[in-house]
Design a protein around this motif. Sequence first.
Motif, PDB file in Angstrom:
ATOM      1  N   GLN A   7       0.891  -1.005   0.047  1.00 54.11           N
ATOM      2  CA  GLN A   7      -0.063   0.108  -0.060  1.00 54.11           C
ATOM      3  C   GLN A   7       0.875   1.214  -0.033  1.00 54.11           C
ATOM      4  O   GLN A   7       0.633   2.050  -0.546  1.00 54.11           O
ATOM      5  N   LEU A  11       1.111   4.113  -2.945  1.00 55.23           N
ATOM      6  CA  LEU A  11       0.615   5.424  -2.747  1.00 55.23           C
ATOM      7  C   LEU A  11       1.888   6.281  -3.214  1.00 55.23           C
ATOM      8  O   LEU A  11       1.376   7.258  -3.641  1.00 55.23           O
ATOM      9  N   LEU A 126      -5.111   7.523   5.496  1.00 52.54           N
ATOM     10  CA  LEU A 126      -6.469   7.161   4.874  1.00 52.54           C
ATOM     11  C   LEU A 126      -6.338   6.136   3.970  1.00 52.54           C
ATOM     12  O   LEU A 126      -7.227   4.995   3.779  1.00 52.54           O
ATOM     13  N   ASN A 127      -5.468   6.096   2.923  1.00 55.32           N
ATOM     14  CA  ASN A 127      -5.280   5.295   1.766  1.00 55.32           C
ATOM     15  C   ASN A 127      -4.878   3.878   2.392  1.00 55.32           C
ATOM     16  O   ASN A 127      -5.457   2.942   1.723  1.00 55.32           O
ATOM     17  N   LEU A 129      -5.529   2.453   5.254  1.00 54.12           N
ATOM     18  CA  LEU A 129      -6.854   2.007   6.086  1.00 54.12           C
ATOM     19  C   LEU A 129      -7.887   1.597   5.267  1.00 54.12           C
ATOM     20  O   LEU A 129      -8.916   0.989   5.655  1.00 54.12           O
ATOM     21  N   GLN A 130      -8.026   1.932   3.963  1.00 56.27           N
ATOM     22  CA  GLN A 130      -9.173   1.800   2.945  1.00 56.27           C
ATOM     23  C   GLN A 130      -9.208   0.269   2.760  1.00 56.27           C
ATOM     24  O   GLN A 130      -8.357  -0.411   2.416  1.00 56.27           O
TER      25      GLN A 130
END
Length: 130
Positions: A7, A11, A126-127, A129-130
């Motif tokens: 992730q 990102l 936030l990305n 935890l998506q």
Amino acid sequence: MNYILIQIFLLIIWIIPSDNSCSELSSDEDLSSARIFTEFDVKNPPVPCPRFKFSGIPSVHVQFDDISDVLQFYETFIDFSLMSKIVEETNKYAKQCIQSSVARQFSKSKFWVETTVEELHVLFALNILQ
């Protein structure tokens, strides 16, 4: 842990632009060089570049305890210098895009403010935890 690393990597690729152009702002004139085609002989392809043998040992040398948390793992790979560089390049890219375009009357670009390291940490979180 591997999922978090993937992730973070995705990102970083998503945030850092691959070039300095504003692709959504380019005109047809900018694409004229892309329309010049070169013939390629499929039966006699060009000789590829020589390959170099990798002599290192691929690994990451980081010690984690059994009680290590996700934040410690995140901070190991995403340090302040990396985040500062991402913020610097993001702000530079945004300025270039805003300066090269004509803003409309109610454009959000008129109200744009520079991003900060703290905002970027929130975006990353936030990305992830998506």
